[in-house]
Design a protein around this motif. Structure first.
Motif, PDB file in Angstrom:
ATOM      1  N   VAL A 164       9.035  42.388  68.141  1.00 33.96           N
ATOM      2  CA  VAL A 164       9.714  42.094  66.882  1.00 33.96           C
ATOM      3  C   VAL A 164      10.917  41.211  67.183  1.00 33.96           C
ATOM      4  CG1 VAL A 164       8.992  44.229  65.742  1.00 33.96           C
ATOM      5  CG2 VAL A 164      11.128  44.192  67.036  1.00 33.96           C
ATOM      6  N   GLU A 165      11.381  40.511  66.170  1.00 32.03           N
ATOM      7  CA  GLU A 165      12.607  39.729  66.304  1.00 32.03           C
ATOM      8  C   GLU A 165      13.758  40.538  65.728  1.00 32.03           C
ATOM      9  OE1 GLU A 165      12.396  35.470  65.509  1.00 32.03           O
ATOM     10  OE2 GLU A 165      10.214  35.656  65.312  1.00 32.03           O
ATOM     11  N   VAL A 166      14.815  40.678  66.522  1.00 31.34           N
ATOM     12  CA  VAL A 166      15.990  41.446  66.126  1.00 31.34           C
ATOM     13  C   VAL A 166      17.196  40.519  66.257  1.00 31.34           C
ATOM     14  CG1 VAL A 166      17.427  43.457  66.618  1.00 31.34           C
ATOM     15  CG2 VAL A 166      14.949  43.596  66.958  1.00 31.34           C
ATOM     16  N   GLY A 167      17.758  40.124  65.126  1.00 31.80           N
ATOM     17  CA  GLY A 167      18.860  39.175  65.182  1.00 31.80           C
ATOM     18  C   GLY A 167      18.419  37.880  65.853  1.00 31.80           C
ATOM     19  N   ASP A 168      19.153  37.478  66.882  1.00 30.43           N
ATOM     20  CA  ASP A 168      18.824  36.264  67.630  1.00 30.43           C
ATOM     21  C   ASP A 168      17.925  36.549  68.827  1.00 30.43           C
ATOM     22  OD1 ASP A 168      20.462  34.686  65.970  1.00 30.43           O
ATOM     23  OD2 ASP A 168      22.251  35.212  67.141  1.00 30.43           O
ATOM     24  N   CYS A 169      17.367  37.745  68.883  1.00 30.33           N
ATOM     25  CA  CYS A 169      16.654  38.197  70.078  1.00 30.33           C
ATOM     26  C   CYS A 169      15.197  38.549  69.768  1.00 30.33           C
ATOM     27  CB  CYS A 169      17.356  39.426  70.673  1.00 30.33           C
ATOM     28  SG  CYS A 169      19.070  39.120  71.160  1.00 30.33           S
ATOM     29  N   VAL A 170      14.422  38.648  70.827  1.00 27.39           N
ATOM     30  CA  VAL A 170      13.085  39.224  70.754  1.00 27.39           C
ATOM     31  C   VAL A 170      13.130  40.569  71.456  1.00 27.39           C
ATOM     32  CG1 VAL A 170      11.802  37.077  70.541  1.00 27.39           C
ATOM     33  CG2 VAL A 170      12.409  37.899  72.822  1.00 27.39           C
ATOM     34  N   HIS A 318      12.776  47.808  81.849  1.00 30.40           N
ATOM     35  CA  HIS A 318      11.813  48.864  82.187  1.00 30.40           C
ATOM     36  C   HIS A 318      11.786  49.962  81.132  1.00 30.40           C
ATOM     37  CE1 HIS A 318      10.699  47.988  86.628  1.00 30.40           C
ATOM     38  NE2 HIS A 318      10.889  46.871  85.942  1.00 30.40           N
ATOM     39  N   GLN A 319      12.059  49.572  79.882  1.00 37.71           N
ATOM     40  CA  GLN A 319      11.853  50.441  78.742  1.00 37.71           C
ATOM     41  C   GLN A 319      10.868  49.747  77.800  1.00 37.71           C
ATOM     42  OE1 GLN A 319      15.459  52.195  77.088  1.00 37.71           O
ATOM     43  NE2 GLN A 319      16.615  51.680  78.935  1.00 37.71           N
ATOM     44  N   VAL A 320      10.589  50.352  76.660  1.00 35.82           N
ATOM     45  CA  VAL A 320       9.661  49.725  75.717  1.00 35.82           C
ATOM     46  C   VAL A 320      10.399  48.872  74.695  1.00 35.82           C
ATOM     47  CG1 VAL A 320       7.895  51.496  75.962  1.00 35.82           C
ATOM     48  CG2 VAL A 320       9.663  51.763  74.207  1.00 35.82           C
ATOM     49  N   ILE A 321      11.720  48.763  74.832  1.00 35.91           N
ATOM     50  CA  ILE A 321      12.533  47.997  73.881  1.00 35.91           C
ATOM     51  C   ILE A 321      13.328  46.933  74.614  1.00 35.91           C
ATOM     52  CG2 ILE A 321      12.689  49.735  72.062  1.00 35.91           C
ATOM     53  CD1 ILE A 321      15.450  50.525  73.399  1.00 35.91           C
ATOM     54  N   GLU A 322      12.725  46.281  75.591  1.00 36.85           N
ATOM     55  CA  GLU A 322      13.407  45.228  76.333  1.00 36.85           C
ATOM     56  C   GLU A 322      13.775  44.090  75.385  1.00 36.85           C
ATOM     57  OE1 GLU A 322      11.307  45.978  80.669  1.00 36.85           O
ATOM     58  OE2 GLU A 322      10.415  44.530  79.294  1.00 36.85           O
ATOM     59  N   MET A 323      14.964  43.518  75.577  1.00 36.08           N
ATOM     60  CA  MET A 323      15.493  42.544  74.630  1.00 36.08           C
ATOM     61  C   MET A 323      16.017  41.314  75.357  1.00 36.08           C
ATOM     62  SD  MET A 323      18.532  43.034  71.789  1.00 36.08           S
ATOM     63  CE  MET A 323      17.559  44.102  70.717  1.00 36.08           C
ATOM     64  N   ALA A 324      15.592  40.132  74.898  1.00 35.59           N
ATOM     65  CA  ALA A 324      16.077  38.868  75.441  1.00 35.59           C
ATOM     66  C   ALA A 324      16.474  37.954  74.292  1.00 35.59           C
ATOM     67  CB  ALA A 324      15.004  38.204  76.297  1.00 35.59           C
ATOM     68  N   HIS A 325      17.446  37.080  74.556  1.00 35.41           N
ATOM     69  CA  HIS A 325      17.971  36.166  73.539  1.00 35.41           C
ATOM     70  C   HIS A 325      17.124  34.902  73.508  1.00 35.41           C
ATOM     71  CE1 HIS A 325      20.849  33.800  71.239  1.00 35.41           C
ATOM     72  NE2 HIS A 325      21.606  34.879  71.092  1.00 35.41           N
ATOM     73  N   LYS A 326      16.762  34.467  72.307  1.00 33.43           N
ATOM     74  CA  LYS A 326      15.884  33.306  72.191  1.00 33.43           C
ATOM     75  C   LYS A 326      16.508  32.039  72.768  1.00 33.43           C
ATOM     76  CE  LYS A 326      15.093  34.355  67.803  1.00 33.43           C
ATOM     77  NZ  LYS A 326      14.604  34.286  66.398  1.00 33.43           N
ATOM     78  N   GLU A 327      17.824  31.892  72.644  1.00 38.08           N
ATOM     79  CA  GLU A 327      18.484  30.707  73.205  1.00 38.08           C
ATOM     80  C   GLU A 327      18.465  30.729  74.739  1.00 38.08           C
ATOM     81  OE1 GLU A 327      22.349  30.098  71.581  1.00 38.08           O
ATOM     82  OE2 GLU A 327      21.614  29.771  69.533  1.00 38.08           O
ATOM     83  N   ASP A 328      18.564  31.909  75.331  1.00 39.97           N
ATOM     84  CA  ASP A 328      18.467  32.013  76.795  1.00 39.97           C
ATOM     85  C   ASP A 328      17.068  31.640  77.268  1.00 39.97           C
ATOM     86  OD1 ASP A 328      21.082  32.938  76.783  1.00 39.97           O
ATOM     87  OD2 ASP A 328      20.525  35.049  76.979  1.00 39.97           O
ATOM     88  N   ILE A 329      16.057  32.077  76.541  1.00 45.39           N
ATOM     89  CA  ILE A 329      14.675  31.741  76.891  1.00 45.39           C
ATOM     90  C   ILE A 329      14.479  30.231  76.834  1.00 45.39           C
ATOM     91  CG2 ILE A 329      12.256  32.015  76.233  1.00 45.39           C
ATOM     92  CD1 ILE A 329      13.058  34.773  75.032  1.00 45.39           C
ATOM     93  N   ALA A 330      14.977  29.608  75.757  1.00 44.47           N
ATOM     94  CA  ALA A 330      14.869  28.154  75.622  1.00 44.47           C
ATOM     95  C   ALA A 330      15.607  27.453  76.752  1.00 44.47           C
ATOM     96  CB  ALA A 330      15.415  27.717  74.268  1.00 44.47           C
ATOM     97  N   ALA A 331      16.768  27.967  77.130  1.00 42.84           N
ATOM     98  CA  ALA A 331      17.538  27.364  78.222  1.00 42.84           C
ATOM     99  C   ALA A 331      16.775  27.444  79.548  1.00 42.84           C
ATOM    100  CB  ALA A 331      18.893  28.049  78.353  1.00 42.84           C
ATOM    101  N   CYS A 332      16.066  28.554  79.758  1.00 40.99           N
ATOM    102  CA  CYS A 332      15.272  28.697  80.986  1.00 40.99           C
ATOM    103  C   CYS A 332      14.136  27.678  81.025  1.00 40.99           C
ATOM    104  CB  CYS A 332      14.729  30.117  81.099  1.00 40.99           C
ATOM    105  SG  CYS A 332      15.973  31.370  81.468  1.00 40.99           S
TER     106      CYS A 332
END
Length: 351
Positions: A164-170, A318-332
């Motif tokens: 799911v998308e949560v705020g600016d994150c996935v 290592h949980q079921v709710i791992e969260m990453a920021h979409k802008e960080d992903i794009a930067a990578c």
């Protein structure tokens, strides 16, 4: 730039416990069709996709590794009441298993729930103790004679959770390391004329000891190695500043070291310089415990490689709710693409 969240969601959802990566491997092979000059799957199940360099008379090789496996479980026993016992594949914090849904991948996918002793019947002493993985069982809601029609010892198990998308994150299970699989696919899609041969390695069994990357690096014998993985973002309430490792929204993390590899200072400088020149937001990463495929890339070739890593800051690893920021992903994605396009522009000589 925006990211293809629909593709990322599909990559995160597809099962692939360590040693049982066939389904996620099929998806990756579909997505990289036509993006590389050569694609092979080795005996362990690593996908090795070669994008040939232009004007590369010395045959320099860059290997980029993103592991396709996710932490999971394997069935070890089915009791007389149909409850399933399991062994972990990869590192788990046992308390995160409570009341979670899982999927047993037997003759068909079977949805189940993690169960343990109810809090109502725990003794005061038991309530003070953290649970152990051995105290959990999987409840399929069926008697044994029905369970054994579909499930047997040795079947893999993965966690059940949609992205799911949560705020600016996935937010999803298996952001570690499916987000890096996504990043490598997207960078490969954009990469047109790399100066050196680029081997995009989608590796297996990282979560149980970097096993696929070790084998792949031994085959390829790269001059340069880049690991792609998640890293800890401990930027949450109560976290001391010196323990944060990385923070969401602060850009791609450029690894300096982790528990299994000290990155080559030349690679660290190259990645940082590339990020600065390309106006890509970045942050340094020092992870004092835990390791990634970077170690295999660095050490398993005949001569070793000049190795480093690009990491995706991630909360709740290592949980079921791992969260990453979409802008960080794009930067990578941007940083990986820029690096692969300019390896020949850096002075790689030892100082």
């Amino acid at each position: 730039m925006s990211i293809n969240t629909e593709l990322l969601a599909r990559i995160c959802k597809e099962p692939g416990a360590p040693g049982y990566e066939s389904r996620i491997r099929r998806l990756v092979l579909q997505e990289i069709e036509g993006l590389a000059d050569e694609v092979q799957v080795d005996n362990m199940g690593n996908i090795l996709a070669l994008k040939k360099g232009v004007n590369n008379p010395e045959g320099k090789k860059v290997m980029v590794a993103a592991h396709i496996d996710e932490i999971g479980f394997v069935v070890t026993h089915i009791d007389d009441n149909g409850f399933v016992r399991f062994h972990t594949l990869g590192g788990f914090d046992p308390k995160t298993l409570t009341a979670q849904r899982v999927i047993i991948h037997g003759k068909k996918d079977m949805l189940g729930v993690m169960g343990t002793k109810p809090i109502h019947v725990l003794s005061p002493e038991e309530r003070q103790k953290l649970p152990k993985t051995t105290e959990y069982f999987i409840d399929l809601g069926l008697p044994k004679d029905e369970v054994v029609k579909w499930v047997r010892v040795g079947d893999p198990i993965t966690r059940e959770r949609e992205m799911v998308e949560v705020g600016d994150c996935v937010n999803s299970k298996s952001i570690d390391n499916r987000v890096s699989v996504f990043i490598l696919i997207e960078a490969l899609r954009r990469l047109k004329n790399p100066p050196y041969d680029v081997y995009a390695a989608f590796t297996v069994q990282e979560e149980v000891g970097l096993r696929g990357a070790n084998v792949a690096a031994h085959q390829i014998d790269p001059d340069f190695g880049l690991g792609l993985d998640t890293t800890i973002a401990f930027d949450v309430p109560g976290a001391p500043a010196h323990e944060k490792i990385t923070e969401l929204g602060k850009g791609a993390a450029i690894k300096i070291m982790d528990g299994s590899a000290i990155c080559d200072p030349r690679m660290v400088d190259f990645l940082q310089t590339t990020a600065e020149k390309s106006n890509i937001k970045w942050q340094p990463e020092i992870l004092t415990a835990g390791g990634t495929d970077t170690a295999g890339l660095q050490r398993m070739g005949k001569r070793g490689s000049i190795a480093g890593a690009i990491s995706v800051p991630t909360r709740h690893l290592h949980q079921v709710i791992e969260m990453a920021h979409k802008e960080d992903i794009a930067a990578c994605i941007d940083l990986l693409h820029s690096a692969l396009s300019t390896f020949d522009k850096y002075n790689w000589a030892h100082s």
